[in-house]
Design an enzyme around this catalytic site. Sequence first.
Site, PDB file in Angstrom:
ATOM      1  CG  ASN A  42     -10.839   9.341   7.115  1.00 19.11           C
ATOM      2  OD1 ASN A  42      -9.699   9.506   6.929  1.00 19.11           O
ATOM      3  ND2 ASN A  42     -11.272   8.079   7.564  1.00 19.11           N
ATOM      4  CD  GLU A  43      -9.634   6.218   4.468  1.00 20.07           C
ATOM      5  OE1 GLU A  43     -10.569   5.622   3.685  1.00 20.07           O
ATOM      6  OE2 GLU A  43      -8.798   5.561   5.266  1.00 20.07           O
TER       7      GLU A  43
ATOM      8  CB  ILE B 286     -17.883   5.369  19.709  1.00 19.45           C
ATOM      9  CG1 ILE B 286     -17.191   6.407  20.406  1.00 19.45           C
ATOM     10  CG2 ILE B 286     -17.895   4.183  20.046  1.00 19.45           C
ATOM     11  CD1 ILE B 286     -17.478   6.563  21.677  1.00 19.45           C
ATOM     12  CG  MET B 287     -16.599  10.573  18.644  1.00 16.17           C
ATOM     13  SD  MET B 287     -15.770  11.261  19.535  1.00 16.17           S
ATOM     14  CE  MET B 287     -15.947  13.082  18.968  1.00 16.17           C
ATOM     15  CE  LYS B 288     -13.940   5.186  11.979  1.00 18.33           C
ATOM     16  NZ  LYS B 288     -13.186   4.036  12.090  1.00 18.33           N
TER      17      LYS B 288
ATOM     18  CG  HIS C  32     -11.479   9.417  12.878  1.00 13.92           C
ATOM     19  ND1 HIS C  32     -10.823   9.731  11.609  1.00 13.92           N
ATOM     20  CD2 HIS C  32     -11.770   8.077  12.823  1.00 13.92           C
ATOM     21  CE1 HIS C  32     -10.684   8.712  11.047  1.00 13.92           C
ATOM     22  NE2 HIS C  32     -11.127   7.760  11.665  1.00 13.92           N
TER      23      HIS C  32
ATOM     24  CD  GLU D  38      -6.689   6.561  10.798  1.00 15.29           C
ATOM     25  OE1 GLU D  38      -6.594   5.668  10.155  1.00 15.29           O
ATOM     26  OE2 GLU D  38      -7.438   7.626  10.644  1.00 15.29           O
TER      27      GLU D  38
ATOM     28  CD1 TRP E 109      -6.050   2.180  14.039  1.00 15.11           C
ATOM     29  CD2 TRP E 109      -6.369   4.495  14.563  1.00 15.11           C
ATOM     30  NE1 TRP E 109      -7.558   2.727  13.683  1.00 15.11           N
ATOM     31  CE2 TRP E 109      -7.694   3.944  14.099  1.00 15.11           C
ATOM     32  CE3 TRP E 109      -6.174   5.686  14.938  1.00 15.11           C
ATOM     33  CZ2 TRP E 109      -8.581   4.970  13.895  1.00 15.11           C
ATOM     34  CZ3 TRP E 109      -7.288   6.684  14.621  1.00 15.11           C
ATOM     35  CH2 TRP E 109      -8.671   6.153  14.520  1.00 15.11           C
TER      36      TRP E 109
HETATM   37  C1  XIL Z   1     -10.708   1.336  11.718  1.00 13.91           C
HETATM   38  C2  XIL Z   1     -10.820   1.096  13.208  1.00 13.91           C
HETATM   39  O1  XIL Z   1      -9.536   0.777  13.470  1.00 13.91           O
HETATM   40  C3  XIL Z   1     -11.616  -0.251  13.618  1.00 13.91           C
HETATM   41  O2  XIL Z   1     -11.866  -0.629  14.753  1.00 13.91           O
HETATM   42  C4  XIL Z   1     -12.876  -0.210  12.717  1.00 13.91           C
HETATM   43  O3  XIL Z   1     -13.572  -1.407  12.899  1.00 13.91           O
HETATM   44  C5  XIL Z   1     -12.730   0.349  11.582  1.00 13.91           C
HETATM   45  O4  XIL Z   1     -12.127   1.577  11.392  1.00 13.91           O
HETATM   46  N1  XIL Z   1      -8.604   4.560   8.314  1.00 13.91           N
HETATM   47  C6  XIL Z   1      -9.311   4.982   9.160  1.00 13.91           C
HETATM   48  C7  XIL Z   1      -9.784   4.652  10.356  1.00 13.91           C
HETATM   49  O5  XIL Z   1      -9.613   6.316   8.902  1.00 13.91           O
HETATM   50  O6  XIL Z   1     -11.119   5.175  10.683  1.00 13.91           O
HETATM   51  C8  XIL Z   1      -9.983   3.099  10.368  1.00 13.91           C
HETATM   52  O7  XIL Z   1     -10.255   2.729  11.755  1.00 13.91           O
HETATM   53  C9  XIL Z   1      -8.669   2.358  10.008  1.00 13.91           C
HETATM   54  C10 XIL Z   1      -8.335   3.014   8.174  1.00 13.91           C
END
Ligand code: XIL
Length: 391
Positions: free
Chosen positions: A179-180, A97-99, A132, A291, A348
């Site tokens: 991220n990534e 919920i903070m994406k 995050h 994570e 995670w």
């Molecule tokens: C994942 C969550 O765990 C799920 O619940 C969601 O549906 C999708 O994202 N790398 C990341 C995280 O940085 O944000 C991801 O989390 C897992 C992979």
Amino acid sequence: MKINIFGMAIICLLITACGGSDSGGGTAPTLPAPTPEPSDPENPPVAYNAVDSLKAHAEFPIGMEVSAADQERSIFTLTSQQSVLTYHFNELVAGLIMKMSYLHPQQDTFYFDDADALVDYALANNMRMHGHTTIWYWDSQIPEWIKSFEGDWNSMMHNHVYQIVNHFAGRVNSWDVVNEAVDYNWQTAQAGYRNDLFYQNMGASFIENAYVSAREGDPQAELYYNDFHLSYNNGKLDFIIAMLNDFIDRDIPIDGLGFQMHITMESPSREQMDAAFQKAAATGLKIKISELDIAINQRGPDYTGGVWYPEQVLTIALARQQKQRYKDVVASYLENVPPDQRGGITVWGLVDEETWMRAVANSDWEWPLLFNDDYTVKPAFYGFLEALTGQ
Ligand code: XIL
């Protein structure tokens, strides 16, 4: 706000995100429910509060990923989770919920109510909050309006990051700002910037601009870069370290590097983890395991074999192997990251039933976390605790 579950998409996320071009699809069939988890007399599955608190044995944050708002396992509806959280953990991070798509659904609309409720909960319970994430390339997390945006990307992205970080200033202690953003091509063995929407519109400058904007939004928050496979992919880790050292040289704000560590039973080896943490710590940045989960059934270094090896039962032997893996991760972190650079370790997910890995595998045969579904502790929990207490 309605939360979308995008289970099948996650399979693609992992398979492509994990770089395997040899995946061959990798979709597992839907499998029957697993048998109950075993009871190991050497690592008794006692209640979460019949064992020592993890956070009491660490000088650094011990974090947990949670669901919130009206998600299926929201801590506000499945409130039994709360006492486990407050007993063992002192940092929270939202799984979803903070994406971007949640916090900034329209160009002129930010939506903070659900995240505020979570942050308020963390603060009221003496927990830190990790944000995050303000920028992530994953398609379903990019708001539609950004996908079709045609104006000035620099000012648009500045506003996006600045407004979010500024809204939580003084309440969210640290952020995965980007991220990534780095990719690795397994065929050519080359790391490089991911060719995502942000890169296509701004080049690599979107990354450093985001850190400048975040620091402006909250001068106190610790700013992390977060990515996967860093504990064994040297090419990717070296590229990221070079990027971050360049930021340091040019006074681009950066405080830490997050190792996701969605890992398997075989990979990385203890030696690989040790070497990666040492190399990352040499930057002087904070290092966070951001994570952590350890999958039993996803095999190979990055789940990309296209073949699934479903262990249908979490046997005592497997659970003990997983315990040793958790112990190795925590021990490697303690051994190789100096105390003042430890940004913390975040797991995670709380109980196996809620792991995102079950969506990845499209199967309930996965047990990557520390707690059984009834909040009793797994052997994995004892591995984490024993490493913290130096046993
Ligand atoms: C994942 C969550 O765990 C799920 O619940 C969601 O549906 C999708 O994202 N790398 C990341 C995280 O940085 O944000 C991801 O989390 C897992 C992979």
